[in-house]
Write an enzyme that holds these catalytic residues in place. Sequence first.
Site, PDB file in Angstrom:
ATOM      1  N   ILE A  99      -7.559   0.956   9.831  1.00 45.49           N
ATOM      2  CA  ILE A  99      -7.852   1.731  11.039  1.00 45.49           C
ATOM      3  C   ILE A  99      -9.342   1.722  11.338  1.00 45.49           C
ATOM      4  O   ILE A  99      -9.760   2.024  12.446  1.00 45.49           O
ATOM      5  CB  ILE A  99      -7.317   3.177  10.912  1.00 45.49           C
ATOM      6  CG1 ILE A  99      -7.257   3.866  12.286  1.00 45.49           C
ATOM      7  CG2 ILE A  99      -8.168   3.981   9.948  1.00 45.49           C
ATOM      8  CD1 ILE A  99      -6.593   5.211  12.265  1.00 45.49           C
ATOM      9  N   GLY A 100     -10.149   1.381  10.314  1.00 41.63           N
ATOM     10  CA  GLY A 100     -11.603   1.318  10.525  1.00 41.63           C
ATOM     11  C   GLY A 100     -12.213   0.287   9.592  1.00 41.63           C
ATOM     12  O   GLY A 100     -13.429   0.224   9.424  1.00 41.63           O
ATOM     13  N   GLY A 101     -11.331  -0.495   8.945  1.00 38.97           N
ATOM     14  CA  GLY A 101     -11.802  -1.505   8.005  1.00 38.97           C
ATOM     15  C   GLY A 101     -11.008  -1.524   6.708  1.00 38.97           C
ATOM     16  O   GLY A 101     -11.378  -2.225   5.766  1.00 38.97           O
ATOM     17  N   SER A 102      -9.928  -0.782   6.642  1.00 43.54           N
ATOM     18  CA  SER A 102      -9.246  -0.528   5.370  1.00 43.54           C
ATOM     19  C   SER A 102      -8.508  -1.710   4.753  1.00 43.54           C
ATOM     20  O   SER A 102      -8.148  -1.662   3.578  1.00 43.54           O
ATOM     21  CB  SER A 102      -8.280   0.656   5.517  1.00 43.54           C
ATOM     22  OG  SER A 102      -8.999   1.864   5.561  1.00 43.54           O
ATOM     23  N   LYS A 115       0.843  -1.193   0.000  1.00 44.28           N
ATOM     24  CA  LYS A 115       0.000   0.000   0.000  1.00 44.28           C
ATOM     25  C   LYS A 115       0.881   1.246   0.000  1.00 44.28           C
ATOM     26  O   LYS A 115       1.996   1.223   0.537  1.00 44.28           O
ATOM     27  CB  LYS A 115      -0.880  -0.024   1.253  1.00 44.28           C
ATOM     28  CG  LYS A 115      -1.943   1.056   1.316  1.00 44.28           C
ATOM     29  CD  LYS A 115      -2.814   0.878   2.558  1.00 44.28           C
ATOM     30  CE  LYS A 115      -3.948   1.898   2.620  1.00 44.28           C
ATOM     31  NZ  LYS A 115      -4.794   1.702   3.814  1.00 44.28           N
ATOM     32  N   SER A 126      -9.483   1.691   2.578  1.00 51.71           N
ATOM     33  CA  SER A 126      -8.527   2.476   1.830  1.00 51.71           C
ATOM     34  C   SER A 126      -7.478   1.643   1.110  1.00 51.71           C
ATOM     35  O   SER A 126      -6.783   2.179   0.249  1.00 51.71           O
ATOM     36  CB  SER A 126      -7.840   3.478   2.768  1.00 51.71           C
ATOM     37  OG  SER A 126      -7.091   2.819   3.762  1.00 51.71           O
ATOM     38  N   LEU A 166      -6.958   8.558   3.512  1.00 52.84           N
ATOM     39  CA  LEU A 166      -7.062   7.140   3.923  1.00 52.84           C
ATOM     40  C   LEU A 166      -8.356   6.826   4.666  1.00 52.84           C
ATOM     41  O   LEU A 166      -8.551   5.695   5.092  1.00 52.84           O
ATOM     42  CB  LEU A 166      -5.886   6.708   4.804  1.00 52.84           C
ATOM     43  CG  LEU A 166      -4.458   6.873   4.287  1.00 52.84           C
ATOM     44  CD1 LEU A 166      -3.467   6.272   5.291  1.00 52.84           C
ATOM     45  CD2 LEU A 166      -4.268   6.230   2.934  1.00 52.84           C
TER      46      LEU A 166
END
Lengths: 566, 566
Positions: free
Chosen positions: A228-231, A132, A207, A181
């Site tokens: 960080i929240g599902g990326s 990434k 992201s 992101l």
Amino acid sequence: MDSTDWQTLCAERKKQQLESIPKEWLIPLPPRKQGNVLDIPGTCGLLSERELEITNTTDVDTLLGRLALGQWSSVEVTTAFYKRAIIAQQLTNCLTEIFIEKALARAKEVDDALKHTGKPVGPLHGLPISLKDQFCIKGMDTIMGYAAWIGKPAEKDCVLVEILYDLGAVPFVRTNVPQTLMWGETYNHVFGRTTNPWNRYMTPGGSSGGEGALVALRGSPLGVGTDIGGSVRIPAAFCGLYGLRPSYERLPYCNAVNAQEGQESISSVLGPMTNSLSGVRRFTKAIIDAKPWNRDPLAVRKPWNGREYELEEHGHGLGMCFAIMWDNDAVKPHPPLVRAMQLTKAALEAAGHKVIDWIPHRHLEIYRNAERIFAADEGHDYRTECAKSGEPLIMTMRPDEDAHHYPLDQPFCAVLRGDPVHLTAYELWQLHKEKRMLRKSHLDYWEATKAVTGTGRPVDAIIAPAVATAACPHGTNSDAFWTTMCNVLDLTCSVFPVTYADKELDKKAPPHEFRNSEDEVIYNMYDPELFHGLPVCLQLIGRTLEEEGVIGMTEVVDKAIKEFKV
Amino acid sequence: MDSTDWQTLCAERKKQQLESIPKEWLIPLPPRKQGNVLDIPGTCGLLSERELEITNTTDVDTLLGRLALGQWSSVEVTTAFYKRAIIAQQLTNCLTEIFIEKALARAKEVDDALKHTGKPVGPLHGLPISLKDQFCIKGMDTIMGYAAWIGKPAEKDCVLVEILYDLGAVPFVRTNVPQTLMWGETYNHVFGRTTNPWNRYMTPGGSSGGEGALVALRGSPLGVGTDIGGSVRIPAAFCGLYGLRPSYERLPYCNAVNAQEGQESISSVLGPMTNSLSGVRRFTKAIIDAKPWNRDPLAVRKPWNGREYELEEHGHGLGMCFAIMWDNDAVKPHPPLVRAMQLTKAALEAAGHKVIDWIPHRHLEIYRNAERIFAADEGHDYRTECAKSGEPLIMTMRPDEDAHHYPLDQPFCAVLRGDPVHLTAYELWQLHKEKRMLRKSHLDYWEATKAVTGTGRPVDAIIAPAVATAACPHGTNSDAFWTTMCNVLDLTCSVFPVTYADKELDKKAPPHEFRNSEDEVIYNMYDPELFHGLPVCLQLIGRTLEEEGVIGMTEVVDKAIKEFKV
């Protein structure tokens, strides 16, 4: 910053990117309207038979085995995946940095070492790995979707890259991200939009969406995303991949760039995305075995625990009790997701496991806590990075030229629009107190399931959607409700493919009482035709710092599903 | 809050405390001017011969062995330590909560269980354990030095106490702290000032100063303190004890109360304080073996690692290379500390280890980072808790009635006086970035010592003072420069006793070029007569989450010193 305007900067960088592709690797493009492009690597003629054999080898154990024995050289494996990655780039716009020469020189280096010593360089010998656009490589930009970050080459490799080199791997491309992101889609002003190779009308998620599209096209055997929240999980789920979200700091993030750097309340983590579970295991174990804590001061000093992987604390993998979270009190999953859960339940029961229902516990409170933490700086971090070049903060993931009637387009974190909430350090501490209380409450709730599992243990793992939908049209993915829970509670979790959306089997459900606007719009968006054929994945959710156990349990579930389908 | 003023509240609470002491346990008090009171438990006549034998058994392994075999019952052991704790209270004012009945009922419970089953309840069977006034016990106040917290009984045990009960231990007293917990001394408006039993003119240190004084008088075989900037290590060092500062979240802090709750940038940790290294090992291993991560969502899922304890990564404890930090660029250690380091160096060399110098690396930058983090809320947390009762924020640890000419009296964190620095969440994140950079820089610096150790490894551990002085007069301890480094870098470290200050051996050194006001005042404070006879301890500093290795290495160092002295 010189006086060049940001549009010019971005256009020049994009042109450079195009020029870095060898002319002979350009392929005839399919019509723009063609949704599914998964066949094109096999039909476009760029890859030889052998290169197709190599790149179609999805099992990372097999690839590593052949590389270690010298049956396939790293140069030919890297070349094959590079060509396919460039095809993926032309089809889905998934790449950022392209550095063929450097990667092939590295591949030759490990080939030579193997020839010279008779031994592989390390446990990831010769394997091309995509990264990434956050994992700095010395001498190369890490643009991470910001115009202002163009032309700022890294002074050194980040710790992950250092370790990958030590382990014998071949970092070979970097992949696209959304600006900030903080979107579950993938679009920025420098490199543009990444599309989903299963249906280019759809987003690959985000992201880590560049990784999702690339790996789905088998343009990389293994990619590294961040979450960080599902990326990691959203693109893995939208693209039909295996993925892992480890707990905070289990894998080394040091010297990678990030959004909201220094925000340590809910830490971003890195994890593998791949077409095989063996890839998840090999990558995770190899990185941990390299003792990342000797290079990354935040990395947890916890050696790979073989007993946890063998599920010693989960009945050695026999007669486990899983709990399925059919709903989360926020957004109701689409019919293909429900069927995937039914299928998984039946498969697990057929394999001798017990499956009970998971009643969500304070799910929305947990989500809101994250939302407020992500917005604690009122977007100051994002605005600061944008201001450096003058580029605007992106407020929608919806493509202008491809407007559709699906209305939802909300960012992960409310900070990009709506009421700004600028917190003081003391106020942030109060959110930490709330988060601790919620984590304790959820842990006790989980432990209390011991009374109902019949195994003498609490529920071994929770199975749930990663997103309420399969891959959805660009600009409509607003669902991080299913994933963010694990980031707040720091639960290790995996994503695994289960089935495909099927217009015959997955009829639209009758409307339910909508809990919020996302729930309503997501319900309305479901159309069996629109989603037909897309991969459907689920999450397996374990405990904090339980990477070994989560991988071991995902193997059990994956095997059960495969055997059940046969 | 009712309308009772805070002075009345505090006076009533203190009176209650006095009334909770059985009249027959009151002893004739020595003259107020008598400094050293360590002999009094043995001479005051309250303890029987057998009770003296029990409480003089400093080795926790021996105590646990006799308790597990029923040679000594928990009731008699708890009674003996309770009496001695009450003596300690009369001599040094070290206690807060006194709950004799509850503790003896608990002791009887484990005695009965042993009789009934023939087996000890757990690895801490029958052991009385003292707790800093933060570890909530159901039904009891946890006042933590705030008038406003009087009369608010805990609804449940904190996780540490839950686990201690499960392991068979007998929590039996709680111990005094300074208001706010952010002082290296021990004084608050509710319970008053704790003094050092080696010399009551001196502070026992803080913030776990009640534990320090109590354990030094052998009023408890093992106490639990907490440490955010040195609060376990300073009192351990001032009172001549062994102590451990584990890394963040290795031991379960959940549901204990704290100052600046929710401040997670530099986390407070809990650790044992005891007269024997076996106590440090037994406590730490027992708590970790109890899998605290199943009750505390933040506790690190890392089982006790026997190989790390056996020093597998440190040459199995043979031919190690230690580095001594003679100075830290901030405050120069007093002559007794220098001699302790010289003695340790000689002892280690005699035992076959190599000892090199540790040149401090960005020590002051690291310290300043912590200072700014601790002050991030401008003291809002402290002021809020004080405002609830109207009690004033304490601005000095100097006793009014015992003024002396040593001028230094600065709080740990600049927030209590001087310029307030109120940070936003975004500004706090910038401090986190700086902290990460400093941690990485220090880790790389440490790793680079591989080139000079001659062992093929980096320096195995650093040896340094915990404080630049032995226990100093009340109101003069301003030195957290030596300890705070480990809190910022999250390095596991221990404290161990080495020698005693000696007016003949430890002559005043010639003045050096002073680096700051603390350095100058600390230099001027040294007077061989004043410090004569006080214990002198050092720190052993290992790596993050290296509790097993630090305990193992401290055993090596402790043995080398004991053998060298013989």
